[in-house]
Scaffold this active site. Sequence first.
Site, mmCIF file in Angstrom:
data_model
loop_
_atom_site.group_PDB
_atom_site.id
_atom_site.type_symbol
_atom_site.label_atom_id
_atom_site.label_comp_id
_atom_site.label_asym_id
_atom_site.label_seq_id
_atom_site.Cartn_x
_atom_site.Cartn_y
_atom_site.Cartn_z
ATOM 1 N N CYS A 113 45.695 62.698 72.379
ATOM 2 C CA CYS A 113 44.257 62.734 72.060
ATOM 3 C C CYS A 113 43.586 64.013 72.559
ATOM 4 O O CYS A 113 42.433 64.285 72.208
ATOM 5 C CB CYS A 113 43.562 61.520 72.650
ATOM 6 S SG CYS A 113 44.282 59.968 72.095
ATOM 7 N N HIS A 254 36.204 62.909 73.047
ATOM 8 C CA HIS A 254 37.202 62.099 72.346
ATOM 9 C C HIS A 254 36.656 60.679 72.232
ATOM 10 O O HIS A 254 36.174 60.108 73.210
ATOM 11 C CB HIS A 254 38.518 62.137 73.125
ATOM 12 C CG HIS A 254 39.499 61.135 72.641
ATOM 13 N ND1 HIS A 254 39.793 60.976 71.303
ATOM 14 C CD2 HIS A 254 40.249 60.214 73.309
ATOM 15 C CE1 HIS A 254 40.684 60.012 71.177
ATOM 16 N NE2 HIS A 254 40.972 59.531 72.368
ATOM 17 N N ASN A 284 39.308 54.919 67.473
ATOM 18 C CA ASN A 284 39.979 56.047 68.129
ATOM 19 C C ASN A 284 41.007 56.642 67.157
ATOM 20 O O ASN A 284 42.019 56.009 66.865
ATOM 21 C CB ASN A 284 40.663 55.528 69.402
ATOM 22 C CG ASN A 284 41.415 56.602 70.160
ATOM 23 O OD1 ASN A 284 41.671 57.687 69.638
ATOM 24 N ND2 ASN A 284 41.784 56.301 71.393
#
Length: 328
Positions: A113, A254, A284
């Site tokens: 990520c 993020h 996500n």
Amino acid sequence: MGAGIAITGCGSAAPESILTNHHLAQMVETDDEWINTRTGMKNRHIAAPTESLSQLSAIAANKAIAMAGISPIDIDLIILATSTPDDMFGSACKIQGLIGASSAVAFDLTAACSGFLFALITASQFINTGVHQNVLVIGADVMSRWVDWSDRTSCILFGDGAGAVVCQRARENSLLSFGMYSNGSQNDSLNLNYHGQDKPLVDGITAQQGSYNPISMNGREVYRFAVAKVPEAISKAMFQANLTADDIDWLLLHQANQRIMDAVAKRLKIPSSKILSNIAEYGNTSAASIPLALDAAVRDGRVKPGDTIAASGFGAGLTWGSAIFKWG
Ligand code: UT7
């Protein structure tokens, strides 16, 4: 021309199919209220069997290139940040072919990520040293292909998407400061591990063949790590750039959990109205989450040329990083 970078275009793409919290409640023991209050998520987009990471990335890339006002042939470097390539040898070259960027060299970069941020910083190094002029940075992941759909603690979180930016050599440097970090001693917190079986080849020589296990995650540990390390990384970057919280127009984190974003903003004393969040719609999306959120905010006019953005990515590795840049 001086040695700086400008971020001049962005684009994004997500699959059409939307998996809602209500759908998830039909699959595992969960409900809309739990997911929404614990994460801020409502929907996530899921790639159909006919869709590929490369196709999504190519759509995002073409939009970013068009916004930058250049053509694919002008791109001289492509960095694809992904942990879920269509091909283990990498998917950046496939994307190069799809968009016709025939003057570029293309490669993949894996940092989960944090991947998009690490790729953006890598791109800036090639531009600053004068090696490349027009760099396409893509963050893309199809996490739905690697999620354990029977594990309610992780399957509710992830979705698919792709985002891209174009970075160009410029007289002034828009990337004001950055930092990249990793801590391998916490590697076990979040994995998509190889799992193989022994395959004896000849007497005395045994190879192994296999595939990858679905994602396994210690959610609480990752949560604690993020709320501790992300504010620290952004504070360091602000210090390096000689900026205070008041100078930051947007916080671009993020998109792992709305509660993480709110906690980071609070710790940095940045008002929550400055958080760029699209987590309710996409969940996500790993390496895609930062450029997806940026693209939406640029296209709807929230982010304007000259705005100062504090960005931070974090995730498996564990890895994390920050970058402060001016848009446009
Ligand atoms: O890209 C980076 C990747 N990952 C992350 O950033 C994840 C970071 N972590 C998080 O976002 C949060 O830790 C989660 C959203 C994963 C979990 O939220 P939490 O508030 O930390 O919940 P928890 O793990 O402490 O679990 C609380 C309770 C547990 O029940 P008990 O033990 O208290 O009876 C869980 O079993 O909630 C239960 N639970 C659920 N209940 C309904 C866990 N998942 C679910 C679910 N639906 N989907």
